[in-house]
Enzyme design. Structure first.
Site, PDB file in Angstrom:
ATOM      1  N   HIS A 271       0.844  -1.200   0.000  1.00 53.03           N
ATOM      2  CA  HIS A 271       0.000   0.000   0.000  1.00 53.03           C
ATOM      3  C   HIS A 271       0.879   1.251   0.000  1.00 53.03           C
ATOM      4  O   HIS A 271       1.950   1.285   0.640  1.00 53.03           O
ATOM      5  CB  HIS A 271      -0.911   0.022   1.232  1.00 53.03           C
ATOM      6  CG  HIS A 271      -2.058  -0.942   1.139  1.00 53.03           C
ATOM      7  ND1 HIS A 271      -2.921  -0.969   0.070  1.00 53.03           N
ATOM      8  CD2 HIS A 271      -2.478  -1.930   1.976  1.00 53.03           C
ATOM      9  CE1 HIS A 271      -3.837  -1.906   0.252  1.00 53.03           C
ATOM     10  NE2 HIS A 271      -3.576  -2.516   1.409  1.00 53.03           N
ATOM     11  N   CYS A 320      -0.268   1.983  -5.338  1.00 56.13           N
ATOM     12  CA  CYS A 320      -1.242   2.969  -5.813  1.00 56.13           C
ATOM     13  C   CYS A 320      -0.696   4.375  -5.556  1.00 56.13           C
ATOM     14  O   CYS A 320       0.189   4.570  -4.720  1.00 56.13           O
ATOM     15  CB  CYS A 320      -2.573   2.794  -5.094  1.00 56.13           C
ATOM     16  SG  CYS A 320      -3.365   1.194  -5.424  1.00 56.13           S
TER      17      CYS A 320
END
Length: 635
Positions: A271, A320
Site C-alpha cells: 500500500h 497505488c
C-alpha cells in the site's frame, strides 16, 4: 610402500540444479574387507560426513561442495578417491531442464556479444548442467581454440585478430550441447562503456496489514525480482511484511552499504500513496486513517541515496498513487541534487491504482508481469522501462485503468547489465545470509532424518525434514516438526504467514518431497534462540506399540535475525559469527529427548568457494586426512 587397495570406480563431478537428487559412487578392491568414509569440503573446511560409510553417497543438491571418499582395509592401509565437485545452480529457469533428464548437458548461461578495445581483456562465459559435469571446448569462426577448455574464455590483451564468432560446446558421456554463437568485435570503441563499483538492492513487499486490506502479489513479485537481480550481479535483501520501525532499520542498513559508483535499486510493493509529487510507503502497522508521520517518505530515502555518490539510483514503486486525506500536511524534504543519476519507475500514473493479476495459485502485479520480461535486457535503464510501459499499455486487462510512468534525470546510458569493477576493498556481502547447511540427525531407535534450511526471503526461513530409510524394527513412521511453544512471537508468525510463501516453497522444492515443513516468518522479530522439536511417531514391530521419540534443534537468534542485528555494515572487513555458534561462542547442539547432545557442524567463516577446477589445496587436505587415520572427523 605400495598400497593393496585399488580403486576400480572413481566418483565423478556433477553440475545440477538445487534440489536435484543423485548418488556419488566409489568402488575399490583389496585382499581384505574394506571400510568407506566420505568427506566434504566447503569454505576451506574439510569434514567427515556422519553416517556416510557406504560405497554410495546419496545427495540432494543444496550448495556447491567438494567430496572425496577414504577407503581403509583391515591393515590400516588407506587411499583416497579423486576429489569431485558438486556444482549447484540455485536459479534455473522453469522448463529449462527436460522432464525426463538423463544427465545430458543443458546450457544455462550463454556468452554475450561484446565490443572490446584493442589491448583490453576479453571475457566470455558459459555454463551447463550435466551428470557427469560437462567438459567445455571453445571455438572461434569454427576453429578449435586448443587452450580454451573452461567455462570462462579469457584473453588478457585482445587483438584485432581475436574478432570473430565465438561459441562453446559442453559435452559429457550422454551427449553434447552448444551455446549460442556471439559476435565479438575488437577495435577502437568510441562509445563510452559504463561500469558499477557495486550493485546493491533492497526489496520490500508488504502483504498482511493490521488495519488495511491485505494484498497478495508482493510475495511473488519480490521473490521473482530478487532472482532476476541476482542474475545481474546485484547483492539483494528481500523482506516481507515490515512495520515502520523495521522499514526504517532496513533502509538504514541499505544506505550504509552504498558508495561512490554503486548501482542502487530500491523496490517497494504494498500500500502507498502520492500527494503533490511526494510518495509514501505504508508499513503494515499504519493506523486507519494514516498520515505522513505513520509512513515512509520515498523522496527522503532517495535524498540519502544521492548523498552516497551513487552512479545510478533506481526507484521502483509498485503501489497505488491515490491520496485520500487532504487535511494532512506534507513532510519536509529538501530538493534533490541535479546529479543526473535518478530513475523512477512507477507501476501506475498519478492519482491512479495499481492492479494485481491472479495466475493459478500465484498472484502478480501487472507491473512485475512485464518488468521481469525486460529487466535482463542490455540497454539503458530508461529504455528498458519504456519497453515495460509499452507492454502494459497493450494489456487489455488494464486498458484505461493503469498506465506506467517513468521519471528520470539519467544523463548517461547506464544499464543494469553493466559490469562491476570494485574500487578498493570490497564491501560486506549484502544479502548473503548464513543459511545453515543441511544435516542428518539420528533418533534413539536408529531412524535418521535430514534437516534442510532454505531462505525464500531474507526474513523468511523454511525448515524441512525428510525421513531416511527407517530401520527394520520400525514401521509406519511419521515425522512432525512442532511449533516452538516457548516463543510467542514465532508462534504468531507461523500462524499468520502468507499462503503465497507456502506456494513458492512448494514450487522451489518441487523436485524433492519433504515429510514436514516449518516456516519461520518475520525473523527480524525473534529476540531469543528458537527451539524446534522434531517428533518421530512409529510402531515398534516387536511390541506392536506406538512410540514417539523427539529431537530438539536450537536455532540461534544471531542466525535468524542477522539482517537486523546491530552490526556496522559500512566496514569492508568483518568477522562473521559462525552459522551454528550462539552469542556466547558455544556450538549449537541437537538435543535428543533423552538428554544426549549431538554437536552439529560448524562451518568456517571464510567465504571463499572453490573456483572451477581450483584444487590448489586439495593435496594438502588429502595428506592431512591420511595422517588423521580412520575414525577422525578432522585432519
Amino acid at each position: 610402500m605400495q598400497t593393496a587397495i585399488v580403486i576400480t570406480e572413481q566418483p565423478v563431478s556433477v553440475s545440477v540444479p538445487v534440489g536435484y537428487s543423485f548418488t556419488l559412487r566409489c568402488r575399490a578392491e583389496a585382499r581384505t574387507s574394506l571400510q568407506y568414509q566420505w568427506f566434504c569440503q566447503r569454505q576451506s573446511v574439510c569434514c567427515q560426513i556422519p553416517g556416510a560409510t557406504k560405497q554410495d553417497l546419496p545427495i540432494t543438491a543444496q550448495q556447491t561442495q567438494l567430496y572425496t571418499c577414504r577407503i581403509n582395509d583391515l591393515y590400516r592401509n588407506a587411499v583416497f578417491s579423486d576429489w569431485v565437485k558438486v556444482e549447484v545452480h540455485p536459479c534455473v529457469a522453469r522448463g529449462l531442464l527436460p522432464q525426463l533428464w538423463q544427465g545430458e548437458p543443458v546450457i544455462i548461461l550463454n556468452p554475450t556479444e561484446q565490443k572490446v578495445e584493442v589491448g583490453k581483456p576479453l571475457l566470455l562465459q558459459c555454463a551447463a548442467m550435466g551428470v557427469p559435469a560437462p567438459s567445455y571446448q571453445w571455438y572461434c569462426n569454427g576453429n578449435v581454440l586448443e587452450h580454451q577448455k573452461k567455462k570462462k574464455l579469457w584473453i588478457t590483451h585482445a587483438k584485432v585478430s581475436d574478432s570473430g564468432t565465438y561459441l562453446c560446446c559442453a559435452s559429457n558421456s550422454h551427449g553434447e550441447h552448444w551455446t549460442n554463437a556471439v559476435d565479438i568485435h575488437i577495435g577502437s570503441c568510441r562509445s563510452e562503456k559504463f561500469f558499477a563499483t557495486g550493485k546493491i538492492a533492497l526489496l520490500v513487499g508488504n502483504n498482511r496489514y493490521q488495519h488495511h486490506p491485505n494484498l497478495m502479489a508482493p510475495v511473488t513479485d519480490v521473490f521473482e525480482l530478487s532472482v532476476l537481480l541476482k542474475q545481474l550481479g546485484f547483492q539483494v535483501v528481500s523482506l516481507l511484511d515490515l512495520n515502520k520501525a523495521e522499514m526504517v532499520t532496513a533502509v538504514s542498513r541499505f544506505l550504509q552499504l552504498l558508495g561512490k559508483g554503486v548501482y542502487a535499486i530500491f523496490y517497494y510493493a504494498g500500500h502507498g500513496y502520492e500527494h503533490l509529487g511526494r510518495n509514501y510507503m505504508v508499513p503494515i502497522d499504519a493506523p486507519q486513517p494514516y498520515a505522513p508521520e505513520n509512513c515512509i517518505s520515498v523522496q527522503r530515502i532517495l535524498q540519502k541515496m544521492q548523498q552516497q555518490q551513487t552512479a545510478l539510483n533506481l526507484i521502483l514503486l509498485d503501489t497505488c498513487r491515490k491520496w485520500y486525506n487532504l487535511e494532512c500536511a506534507l513532510s519536509q524534504v529538501q530538493p534533490l541534487e541535479p546529479w543526473g543519476n535518478i530513475v523512477y519507475g512507477y507501476a501506475t500514473s498519478e492519482d491512479a491504482e495499481a492492479y494485481e493479476l491472479q495466475d493459478g495459485e500465484f498472484s502478480s502485479g501487472i507491473f512485475m508481469k512485464y518488468l521481469k520480461k525486460h529487466i535482463l535486457q542490455e540497454k539503458k535503464v530508461t529504455h528498458m522501462l519504456e519497453d515495460v510501459l509499452e507492454d502494459i499499455g497493450r494489456d487489455p486487462l488494464v486498458t484505461g485503468k493503469q498506465v506506467m510512468e517513468i521519471k528520470h534525470t539519467l544523463k548517461e546510458a547506464r544499464s543494469l547489465t553493466d559490469p562491476i569493477r570494485p574500487l578498493g576493498a570490497a564491501v560486506e556481502r549484502w544479502g548473503c545470509g548464513h543459511e545453515p547447511p543441511r544435516e542428518t540427525v539420528t533418533f534413539p531407535c536408529g531412524a535418521r532424518a535430514e534437516l534442510r534450511f532454505q531462505h525464500l526471503f531474507s526474513n523468511v526461513m523454511s525448515v524441512c525434514a525428510k525421513l531416511q530409510d527407517p530401520p527394520a524394527h520400525v514401521a509406519d513412521a511419521h515425522l512432525m516438526l512442532r511449533q516452538p511453544t516457548e516463543v510467542d512471537d514465532v508462534a504468531n508468525l507461523e500462524e499468520s504467514r502468507p499462503d503465497q510463501v507456502e506456494s513458492l516453497l512448494a514450487s522451489v522444492c518441487k523436485q524433492e518431497e519433504q515429510d514436514c515443513i516449518f516456516q519461520l516468518c518475520g525473523l527480524q522479530k525473534i529476540q531469543v534462540d528458537v527451539a524446534l522439536q522434531l517428533d518421530l511417531h512409529y510402531t515398534q514391530l516387536s511390541t506392536k506399540k506406538r512410540t514417539c521419540e523427539s529431537l530438539q534443534k536450537i536455532l540461534p537468534k544471531s542466525l535468524l535475525g542477522q539482517f537486523f542485528s546491530q552490526r556496522n555494515y559500512a566496514q569492508p572487513k568483518y568477522q562473521n559469527t559462525p552459522a551454528w555458534a550462539d552469542p556466547k561462542g558455544q556450538q549449537a547442539s541437537l538435543r535428543t529427548g533423552a538428554g544426549h547432545s549431538l554437536p552439529s557442524s560448524n562451518p568456517s567463516n571464510s567465504s571463499s568457494e572453490p573456483e572451477e577446477n581450483d584444487e590448489s589445496s586439495l593435496s594438502e587436505l588429502c595428506s592431512a586426512l591420511l595422517r588423521a587415520g580412520p575414525g577422525q572427523d578432522h585432519p
